[in-house]
Design a protein around this motif. Structure first.
Motif, PDB file in Angstrom:
ATOM      1  N   ALA A  95      15.791 -18.652  23.250  1.00 15.22           N
ATOM      2  CA  ALA A  95      15.414 -18.421  24.649  1.00 15.22           C
ATOM      3  C   ALA A  95      14.705 -19.649  25.220  1.00 15.22           C
ATOM      4  CB  ALA A  95      14.512 -17.200  24.750  1.00 15.22           C
ATOM      5  N   GLY A  96      15.189 -20.121  26.360  1.00 14.25           N
ATOM      6  CA  GLY A  96      14.569 -21.261  27.033  1.00 14.25           C
ATOM      7  C   GLY A  96      15.032 -22.622  26.558  1.00 14.25           C
ATOM      8  N   LYS A  97      15.822 -22.670  25.485  1.00 14.46           N
ATOM      9  CA  LYS A  97      16.276 -23.959  24.947  1.00 14.46           C
ATOM     10  C   LYS A  97      17.571 -24.399  25.618  1.00 14.46           C
ATOM     11  CE  LYS A  97      14.082 -23.977  20.441  1.00 14.46           C
ATOM     12  NZ  LYS A  97      14.194 -24.532  19.075  1.00 14.46           N
ATOM     13  N   GLU A  98      17.685 -25.705  25.833  1.00  9.50           N
ATOM     14  CA  GLU A  98      18.899 -26.273  26.418  1.00  9.50           C
ATOM     15  C   GLU A  98      19.903 -26.671  25.346  1.00  9.50           C
ATOM     16  OE1 GLU A  98      19.442 -26.400  29.676  1.00  9.50           O
ATOM     17  OE2 GLU A  98      17.448 -25.601  30.145  1.00  9.50           O
ATOM     18  N   GLU A  99      19.391 -27.015  24.175  1.00 12.50           N
ATOM     19  CA  GLU A  99      20.232 -27.479  23.073  1.00 12.50           C
ATOM     20  C   GLU A  99      19.964 -26.650  21.807  1.00 12.50           C
ATOM     21  OE1 GLU A  99      22.473 -30.035  22.654  1.00 12.50           O
ATOM     22  OE2 GLU A  99      22.436 -30.798  24.707  1.00 12.50           O
ATOM     23  N   ILE A 100      21.026 -26.387  21.065  1.00 11.94           N
ATOM     24  CA  ILE A 100      20.911 -25.682  19.800  1.00 11.94           C
ATOM     25  C   ILE A 100      21.216 -26.660  18.672  1.00 11.94           C
ATOM     26  CG2 ILE A 100      21.900 -23.872  18.338  1.00 11.94           C
ATOM     27  CD1 ILE A 100      22.586 -22.344  20.892  1.00 11.94           C
ATOM     28  N   GLY A 101      20.256 -26.859  17.775  1.00 13.82           N
ATOM     29  CA  GLY A 101      20.458 -27.710  16.616  1.00 13.82           C
ATOM     30  C   GLY A 101      20.746 -26.874  15.379  1.00 13.82           C
TER      31      GLY A 101
END
Length: 209
Positions: A95-101
């Motif tokens: 939630a709230g993140k622009e990128e998923i690592g």
């Protein structure tokens, strides 16, 4: 590893592959279950596709949440609540993140698996989707600890899930409709484990493009 556009592409790819394999998944289910798994999954991801194509989503979490809600509202049987919970749980992690690592994805899969196990009251070794998802998570965690590149880590997870599907063929079902068959369920792959493997494989392939 993935932004909202990539996550969108992943869901579209999953929708395509589930549609392509719906009869195969249904045949697996017909052998030990209700015989509707593939059709239900195709209906659910078709609904998810429509929802994403007709809306505007700002983050990966927004997309995953929309998918989860579509699956819960449109899919009958056990698959809808289980997969829907998995996607909803995954959405909360980022939630709230622009990128998923890779670390994010590992945490997402762990939360998704926790949701599946809690909702389905299932553990590893009962011939369910958990038998594909938990080995995949273990492989991801190991790869993360070793500092493995994301593409290789995902490939390891997919391989572990594939081995998990094969394992379900060797064991007796103790959950769901398949459990009614007792020892006659041995020799059949679990359809939920297979669809989990297909989804993980599609995620890995789409993210590597």
């Amino acid at each position: 590893m993935a932004n909202k556009d990539k996550v969108f592409d992943v869901i579209m790819a999953i929708s395509d592959i589930i549609e392509e394999k719906k009869l195969y998944l249904t045949q697996l289910d017909a052998a030990i279950g209700d015989g509707d798994h593939g059709l239900n999954m195709a209906k659910g991801f078709g609904a998810a596709r429509e929802k994403l194509e007709s809306g505007s989503f700002q983050t990966p979490s927004d997309i995953l949440k929309a998918v989860g809600m579509a699956l819960i509202s449109k899919v009958g049987g056990a698959a809808g609540p289980l997969y829907g919970t998995a996607f909803l749980n995954a959405s909360k992690v980022v939630a709230g993140k622009e990128e998923i690592g890779l670390a994010d994805f590992t945490a997402m899969l762990e939360s998704a698996l926790d949701g599946v196990k809690s909702r389905g009251k299932a553990v590893r070794g009962e011939k369910t989707m958990v038998d594909a998802l938990e080995p995949a998570l273990d492989a991801l965690k190991a790869a993360l600890d070793e500092g493995t590149a994301p593409e290789e880590a995902l490939n390891r997870a997919v391989k572990a899930a594939e081995e998990g599907v094969a394992f379900t063929k060797t064991i007796r079902a103790t959950k769901g409709r398949a459990s009614y068959l007792g020892d006659r369920s041995i020799g059949h792959e679990d359809p939920g484990a297979m669809s989990s493997y297909v989804i993980l494989k599609t995620i890995a392939e789409t993210c590597s493009r």
